[in-house]
Design a protein around this motif. Structure first.
Motif, short mmCIF file in Angstrom:
data_model
loop_
_atom_site.label_atom_id
_atom_site.label_comp_id
_atom_site.label_asym_id
_atom_site.label_seq_id
_atom_site.Cartn_x
_atom_site.Cartn_y
_atom_site.Cartn_z
N GLU A 217 19.96 -12.56 49.27
CA GLU A 217 20.05 -13.87 48.72
C GLU A 217 20.31 -13.69 47.70
O GLU A 217 19.22 -12.92 46.61
CB GLU A 217 18.93 -14.69 49.49
N PRO A 218 20.51 -14.88 47.55
CA PRO A 218 20.83 -14.88 45.51
C PRO A 218 19.57 -15.39 44.45
O PRO A 218 19.32 -14.58 43.67
CB PRO A 218 21.88 -16.29 45.40
N GLU A 219 18.74 -15.98 45.72
CA GLU A 219 17.14 -15.95 45.22
C GLU A 219 16.54 -14.91 44.73
O GLU A 219 15.79 -15.06 43.99
CB GLU A 219 16.71 -17.42 45.76
N LYS A 220 16.57 -14.19 45.51
CA LYS A 220 16.25 -12.74 45.05
C LYS A 220 16.89 -11.42 44.03
O LYS A 220 16.32 -10.20 43.43
CB LYS A 220 16.38 -12.25 46.83
N LEU A 221 17.78 -12.04 44.01
CA LEU A 221 18.66 -10.81 43.12
C LEU A 221 18.13 -10.15 41.96
O LEU A 221 17.55 -9.47 40.95
CB LEU A 221 19.65 -11.32 42.53
N PRO A 222 17.18 -11.69 40.67
CA PRO A 222 16.62 -11.77 39.51
C PRO A 222 15.61 -10.57 39.99
O PRO A 222 15.36 -10.00 39.02
CB PRO A 222 16.09 -12.61 39.60
N HIS A 223 14.42 -10.28 41.35
CA HIS A 223 13.55 -9.63 41.20
C HIS A 223 13.61 -8.12 41.80
O HIS A 223 12.65 -7.80 42.14
CB HIS A 223 12.53 -10.38 42.04
N LEU A 224 14.76 -7.92 41.78
CA LEU A 224 14.81 -6.79 42.50
C LEU A 224 14.20 -5.37 41.73
O LEU A 224 14.59 -4.12 42.33
CB LEU A 224 16.07 -6.27 43.04
N PHE A 225 14.36 -5.90 40.56
CA PHE A 225 14.05 -3.85 39.97
C PHE A 225 12.72 -4.26 39.45
O PHE A 225 12.63 -3.47 38.48
CB PHE A 225 14.91 -3.91 38.42
N GLN A 226 11.89 -5.00 40.09
CA GLN A 226 10.34 -5.61 39.34
C GLN A 226 9.55 -4.18 40.69
O GLN A 226 10.14 -4.51 42.03
CB GLN A 226 9.97 -6.50 39.94
N PRO A 227 8.45 -3.96 40.50
CA PRO A 227 7.79 -2.24 41.00
C PRO A 227 7.79 -3.69 41.55
O PRO A 227 7.02 -4.19 42.23
CB PRO A 227 7.18 -2.25 39.66
N PHE A 228 7.85 -2.49 43.26
CA PHE A 228 6.55 -2.78 44.47
C PHE A 228 7.64 -3.77 44.85
O PHE A 228 6.94 -5.26 45.72
CB PHE A 228 5.13 -3.26 44.15
N VAL A 229 8.39 -4.53 44.55
CA VAL A 229 9.76 -5.39 45.29
C VAL A 229 10.43 -5.18 46.53
O VAL A 229 11.63 -4.63 45.98
CB VAL A 229 10.23 -6.45 44.42
N SER A 230 10.44 -5.11 47.90
CA SER A 230 10.79 -4.76 48.56
C SER A 230 11.99 -5.74 49.68
O SER A 230 10.24 -6.37 49.52
CB SER A 230 10.18 -3.96 49.48
N TYR A 231 12.48 -5.53 49.74
CA TYR A 231 13.41 -6.67 51.23
C TYR A 231 13.35 -5.79 52.23
O TYR A 231 14.23 -6.54 52.81
CB TYR A 231 14.54 -7.09 50.58
N SER A 232 13.09 -3.69 52.48
CA SER A 232 13.45 -3.86 53.31
C SER A 232 12.37 -3.16 54.10
O SER A 232 11.20 -3.27 53.96
CB SER A 232 14.08 -2.66 53.26
N PRO A 233 12.36 -2.68 55.41
CA PRO A 233 10.46 -2.39 56.42
C PRO A 233 10.18 -1.30 55.37
O PRO A 233 11.32 -0.20 56.01
CB PRO A 233 11.42 -2.52 57.40
N GLY A 234 8.91 -1.13 55.62
CA GLY A 234 9.01 0.42 55.21
C GLY A 234 8.90 0.72 53.45
O GLY A 234 8.24 1.78 53.11
N GLY A 235 9.56 -0.65 53.12
CA GLY A 235 10.18 0.05 51.91
C GLY A 235 8.88 -0.40 50.73
O GLY A 235 8.21 -0.96 50.83
N THR A 236 8.97 0.94 49.22
CA THR A 236 7.97 0.88 48.63
C THR A 236 8.55 -0.64 47.17
O THR A 236 7.06 -0.71 46.61
CB THR A 236 7.04 1.99 47.97
#
Length: 317
Positions: free
Chosen positions: A256-275
């Motif tokens: 989702e476009p609103e999630k793109l700016p946060h992808l490189f922040q630590p502990f931001v994960s949009y997948s099950p089990g991801g850190t």
């Protein structure tokens, strides 16, 4: 003559200077009037109101005969620095709180599997499965701890990378061979065209391989999560005068476009089990190699494109 010299000295001072006589401003240097935003000479002003009118100024006053001399020091920079440091401290506190939670969760998973493994009521046939799960959880914990240590070292400026010529062809061949089985099990087609033998970048082999493995692994994982339609991950290259671009495109679930700016922040994960440490660490490693990374996606179920840029070997700066 002495009064004129004294007046010039006060005007040149790097502090705010206001001289009052029975509450009336008899002198105010340029810095005072600029900071307070108005002409002060002849104005009626109470000494205790100076602080409220300039909250980022620390005032000191003393009396000389019938005059009250008020000297103010601009502490806005100091306050701004304090706020910055406070923000950094809060970020570090949140980082380590989340890291502790992730480590505890992984450790508890291992302990849970081992507790079942030693339970005498558990059938022997199930114990092999429990041992495998405990081993997998231990591998995830080890990878998490390594990522955490590397991320913290980079943040502290304690991690340096070698700067050496790296042939992309050999390194990518190894990575793709390692991930082919994973892609096959996930029913994802992995396309990587052959690269010229002399296509060479500058960086560190271990860091480059770690980044590319993470990016391609993510692409396979998120493509496999797509319920229908083609499932393909494609790696492509383009040569520039100063560098080499590597693009990893997938036909997966997208972002989702609103999630793109946060992808490189630590502990931001949009997948099950991801850190959520993989992309954050990848970005840090690429920056240490003086490269760049960007992620684009048109939205849900529209795939994702990761663009990486590395310096080209043999090019003068």
């Amino acid at each position: 003559m002495e009064a004129e010299v004294f007046h010039k000295v006060l005007q040149m001072m790097d502090v705010l200077c206001v001289i009052l006589e029975e509450g009336v401003v008899r002198f105010a240097n340029g810095k005072a009037e600029t900071t307070l935003g108005k002409k002060l000479l002849g104005q009626q002003i109470r000494e205790d109101l100076l602080q409220s009118q300039a909250p980022f100024v620390k005032w000191k006053s003393f009396n000389i005969g019938r005059y009250t001399v008020c000297l103010g020091t601009d502490v806005s920079r100091e306050k701004s620095e304090i706020e910055r440091l406070k923000g950094e401290l809060d970020k570090r506190r949140d980082f380590f709180a989340t890291a502790t939670h992730e480590i505890r969760s992984a450790a508890n998973s291992i302990l849970g599997y081992l507790a079942l493994f030693v339970d005498e009521e558990i059938k022997l046939a199930h114990r092999e499965e429990l041992a495998q799960k405990a081993y997998s959880a231990a591998l995830r914990l080890s990878a998490l701890v390594n990522d955490l240590l590397d991320y913290v070292r980079i943040e502290e400026g304690a991690k340096e990378l070698k700067d050496e010529p790296l042939k992309i062809n050999c390194m990518l061949h190894e990575i793709v061979e390692d991930l082919k089985g994973y892609a096959f099990r996930k029913d994802v087609e992995l396309q990587v065209p052959s690269v010229g033998e002399n296509l060479t970048i500058l960086g560190e082999k271990k860091a480059f391989c770690r980044v590319m493995r993470n990016i391609i692994d993510n692409a396979i994982k998120f493509t496999s999560m797509k319920e229908k339609g083609e499932k393909r991950v494609t790696v492509s290259f383009s040569e520039e005068e100063q560098g080499i671009s590597i693009t990893v495109h997938d036909t997966g679930i997208g972002i989702e476009p609103e999630k793109l700016p946060h992808l490189f922040q630590p502990f931001v994960s949009y997948s099950p089990g991801g850190t959520g440490l993989g992309l954050a660490l990848s970005k840090k490693l690429i920056e240490l190699m003086q490269g760049e990374i960007a992620i684009r996606s048109a939205g849900t179920d529209k795939g994702t494109t990761v663009e990486l840029w590395f310096r080209r070997a043999g090019v003068e700066k």
